[in-house]
Design a protein around this motif. Structure first.
Motif, PDB file in Angstrom:
ATOM      1  N   SER A  27      -1.197  10.229  -3.221  1.00 43.10           N
ATOM      2  CA  SER A  27      -2.360   9.544  -2.650  1.00 43.10           C
ATOM      3  C   SER A  27      -3.208  10.515  -1.840  1.00 43.10           C
ATOM      4  CB  SER A  27      -1.911   8.378  -1.775  1.00 43.10           C
ATOM      5  OG  SER A  27      -1.119   8.839  -0.698  1.00 43.10           O
TER       6      SER A  27
ATOM      7  N   GLY B 102      -0.270  10.968  -9.088  1.00 42.01           N
ATOM      8  CA  GLY B 102       0.448   9.892  -8.404  1.00 42.01           C
ATOM      9  C   GLY B 102       0.408  10.006  -6.892  1.00 42.01           C
TER      10      GLY B 102
ATOM     11  N   HIS C 200      -2.002   6.658 -10.789  1.00 42.77           N
ATOM     12  CA  HIS C 200      -0.606   6.681 -11.205  1.00 42.77           C
ATOM     13  C   HIS C 200      -0.469   7.079 -12.673  1.00 42.77           C
ATOM     14  CE1 HIS C 200       0.633   5.037  -7.379  1.00 42.77           C
ATOM     15  NE2 HIS C 200      -0.313   4.099  -7.492  1.00 42.77           N
ATOM     16  N   LYS C 201       0.704   7.526 -13.015  1.00 42.08           N
ATOM     17  CA  LYS C 201       0.941   8.086 -14.347  1.00 42.08           C
ATOM     18  C   LYS C 201       0.796   7.067 -15.467  1.00 42.08           C
ATOM     19  CE  LYS C 201       3.899  11.867 -12.781  1.00 42.08           C
ATOM     20  NZ  LYS C 201       5.210  12.532 -12.915  1.00 42.08           N
TER      21      LYS C 201
ATOM     22  N   ALA D  48      -4.815   6.367  -5.253  1.00 44.54           N
ATOM     23  CA  ALA D  48      -3.977   7.217  -6.099  1.00 44.54           C
ATOM     24  C   ALA D  48      -4.167   6.845  -7.560  1.00 44.54           C
ATOM     25  CB  ALA D  48      -2.508   7.075  -5.704  1.00 44.54           C
TER      26      ALA D  48
ATOM     27  N   HIS E  63      -1.607   4.955 -15.662  1.00 42.44           N
ATOM     28  CA  HIS E  63      -3.026   4.618 -15.810  1.00 42.44           C
ATOM     29  C   HIS E  63      -3.575   5.310 -17.062  1.00 42.44           C
ATOM     30  CE1 HIS E  63      -7.308   4.172 -14.953  1.00 42.44           C
ATOM     31  NE2 HIS E  63      -6.981   3.272 -14.056  1.00 42.44           N
TER      32      HIS E  63
END
Length: 213
Positions: free
Chosen positions: A206, A204, A162-163, A160, A165
């Motif tokens: 998966s 976000g 994520h925000k 995933a 990143h």
């Protein structure tokens, strides 16, 4: 006077002779032989009239002196590459004034706006490729971590983005050409793949990746 000299000597004498021009306040001095090669042009006629009366007198021409330098180069070499500061239409207008017929041989470099547009497009394409490769690398790292932690799994692991990143904001949606680039990098460099029918979520959520079978 010249009738008593052989032709080759006359040619050499003309190569030594020079013609002076005052074009829009800019001064030039070129070989008489160059002008004689183009005697049918306006320049040739002007020189013939003025130079015979007074070889030291500059031929005054009320035209653009900056472009005249390129006109002379065009006469010398039969071709010219104009700088981005000189428009082709302006150069051709000067050639027309001097009675010079352009038969090909004129190329102009890209204008500044065109060059900027081209560079912007190139940078955008390079950034897209960079982001897709970085994304493939990030999911490869996640895949390796999962495989170390769960070695007994069947070879497919969920990953995933994520925000928080750094790629989250720049990548955006992964579809069309971006998806093709990502799939190509993921498979070619890391031997992994996302099933073609599956979506790659970048919000976000998966999704599964696995090794190429």
């Amino acid at each position: 006077f010249f009738y008593f000299f052989p032709k080759w000597l006359i040619f050499l004498l003309k190569m030594v002779d020079t013609v002076k021009f005052n074009v829009g306040g800019k001064h030039f001095e070129v070989s008489r032989a160059l002008i004689d090669e183009h005697s049918n042009t306006m320049l040739g006629k002007l020189v013939s009239d003025t130079w015979n009366d007074d070889p030291e007198k500059a031929v005054f021409i009320d035209r653009n002196g900056e472009i005249f330098a390129y006109v002379l180069d065009f006469l010398r070499y039969g071709s010219i590459e104009l700088p981005i500061t000189t428009q082709r239409t302006m150069f051709e207008r000067e050639l027309d004034y001097y009675g010079i017929t352009p038969v090909g041989g004129i190329s102009d470099r890209e204008s500044i706006p065109k060059m900027m547009d081209s560079l912007t497009a190139s940078l955008a394409e390079a950034k897209k490729k960079h982001d897709m490769f970085a994304l493939a690398l990030e999911f490869y790292y996640q895949f390796c971590r999962h495989r170390l932690n769960f070695p007994s799994a069947e070879g497919a692991y969920d990953v995933a983005l994520h925000k928080d990143h750094k790629l989250f904001a720049s990548v955006g949606f992964l579809n069309g050409e971006k998806r093709k680039l990502f799939d190509n990098y993921f498979e070619q460099y890391f031997g992994l793949m996302v099933p073609a029918q599956d979506k790659v979520y970048l919000d976000g959520r998966s999704f599964f990746v696995g090794t190429k079978k």
